[in-house]
Design an enzyme around this catalytic site. Structure first.
Site, PDB file in Angstrom:
ATOM      1  N   ASP A  88       0.830  -1.208   0.000  1.00  0.00           N
ATOM      2  CA  ASP A  88       0.000   0.000   0.000  1.00  0.00           C
ATOM      3  C   ASP A  88       0.864   1.257   0.000  1.00  0.00           C
ATOM      4  OD1 ASP A  88       0.750  -0.661   2.736  1.00  0.00           O
ATOM      5  OD2 ASP A  88      -0.606   0.942   3.378  1.00  0.00           O
ATOM      6  N   GLU A 183       0.010  -1.181   5.604  1.00  0.00           N
ATOM      7  CA  GLU A 183       1.059  -0.760   6.539  1.00  0.00           C
ATOM      8  C   GLU A 183       0.925   0.715   6.884  1.00  0.00           C
ATOM      9  OE1 GLU A 183       5.236   0.618   7.664  1.00  0.00           O
ATOM     10  OE2 GLU A 183       3.877   1.375   6.145  1.00  0.00           O
TER      11      GLU A 183
HETATM   12 ZN   LIG Z   1       6.834   1.944   4.069  1.00  0.00          ZN
END
Ligand SMILES: [Zn+2]
Length: 418
Positions: A88, A183
């Site tokens: 992401d 994340e």
């Molecule tokens: Zn990163």
């Protein structure tokens, strides 16, 4: 010309392709992963891993992609080592229609991004560029982030896996590959199945400067300080209304200005950071990030805030305050100190790649901090990413090649030392 003739690897073409996938995560989403578009790239990665021979590559229902490079070693006791990267990109900058631009043989000039003449990457503002003269710099085109954070890591891990598959003469234990969603919105490890991943240790490939090995993160809590007042019709409020917005403002104004904040600290100093206020007359809450490298110091900082909050309400008769602390993550050094070979083998791989070792404490968290406490010791190694979450994000082709080399060498060092 290959900058790194010892390894013929595919990270560049993979990277240029992966960044064209919009994989922005969303902190306000209630689904997992937070955005369905991340799954498109994750599924693509399963196909690519299978195509290079990682037959067990699979995506689970949460989005995690796991795969194995089978062991080539004759030794029976080589630990399984993992490499992890997140797909992401940050919600802080647009991640759709990313157009990567390669600035070949860069000589120190300002890089004006083609789609926005005000977006200029300057050596003056980016001292880390100094080392890159003669290298090929990749940027976005000015409207979006690049997504080197962390698609560079993804590309480097796939390229290293491919290289190991093509070179069975290199002795190594089983290597696990893991690609994760979310994340950037703090959810990268939420459903990470450490048992299924099945590695002794892992490395996130999500660091910045060439040669970096990071084993220390902040320890982090969040704290919510809520003031309650009393609301009445403002036309008839005299002597009755207690406006919690004023109390919260009084409280915030009592915080030290010259220290203890993100804007006045660096290196190993911690801070308290008010970052969101939910305000109404009756009730106002101030949310804080609490950060320090020493976990015990979090409590000291929280007690300090609570003391100021209580002093504040004492000056506002009839008001009350409550303080709530939530644990966010802990300094992974507390775990990694018990597994010195995990960091030492990464250091050795960096040295063998002819690089200068950089070790710094991360003023933030990584998925590795959570994974380490979940039973998978996971320091962070460089991917070459710079200017995270910004339209001025950049990376060099040459640093990416070095990251691939370090990943391959980590696999070799573990085998040799087993
Ligand atoms: Zn990163």
């Amino acid at each position: 010309m290959s900058p790194n003739p010892s390894l013929k690897t595919t990270e560049l073409e993979r990277f240029l392709r992966y960044v064209t996938y919009d994989t922005q995560s969303d902190e306000n989403s209630t689904t997992y992963p937070s955005t369905a578009k991340q799954i498109v790239l994750l599924d693509r990665l399963v196909e690519e891993l299978q195509a290079i021979g990682l037959k067990d590559a699979v995506r689970d229902e949460h989005g995690y992609v796991f795969a194995t490079v089978p062991a080539t070693t004759k030794k029976a006791n080589v630990p399984v080592v993992g490499f992890i990267a997140h797909v992401d990109t940050s919600p802080e900058a647009d991640g759709a229609n990313v157009k990567p631009v390669i600035h070949r043989d860069w000589q120190g000039e300002d890089i004006v991004l083609p789609d926005d003449p005000t977006a200029v990457l300057r050596l003056r503002d980016n001292p880390m560029l100094l080392r890159q003269k003669g290298n090929d710099i990749i940027t976005a085109s000015g409207k979006t982030l690049l997504g080197a954070d962390n698609k560079a890591g993804v590309a480097e891990v796939v390229a290293a896996a491919e290289y190991l598959m093509q070179h069975p003469e290199i002795a190594h234990g089983a290597i696990r590959v893991g690609f994760t969603p979310d994340e950037e919105v703090g959810g990268g490890t939420k459903y990470f199945d450490v048992k299924k991943f099945g590695a002794f240790c892992a490395y996130t490939v999500d660091g910045e400067e060439l040669g970096e090995v990071e084993m220390e993160t902040f320890s982090a809590d969040s704290m919510t300080v809520t003031f309650e007042g009393f609301n009445t019709h403002p036309g008839f409020a005299k002597g009755k209304m207690i406006n919690s917005i004023r109390i919260a403002a009084d409280f915030v104004s009592r915080l030290p200005r010259e220290r203890l904040s993100p804007e006045t600290t660096d290196k190993r100093e911690g801070f308290v950071h008010p970052y969101v206020v939910d305000a109404a007359v009756e009730k106002t809450s101030v949310k804080f990030l609490i950060r320090d490298f020493a976990t015990a110091e979090l409590k000291t900082k929280e007690d300090f805030l609570e003391k100021i909050a209580k002093e504040t309400v004492a000056a506002w008769p009839g008001a009350s305050v409550t303080c709530k602390v939530d644990e966010s993550y802990r300094n992974m050094k507390e775990v990694l100190d018990n597994y010195p070979q995990v960091v030492e083998n990464a250091r050795e791989a960096v040295r063998r790649s002819g690089l200068q070792l950089h070790e710094a404490a991360i003023r933030g968290g990584t998925d590795g901090s959570r994974l380490s406490f979940m039973g998978l010791p996971t320091p962070n190694i460089f991917a070459g990413e710079h200017n995270f979450h910004s339209r001025l994000e950049w990376i060099s082709v040459q640093d990416m090649a070095k990251a691939v080399e370090v990943i391959v060498k980590i696999a070799q060092v573990w085998e040799e030392r087993a």
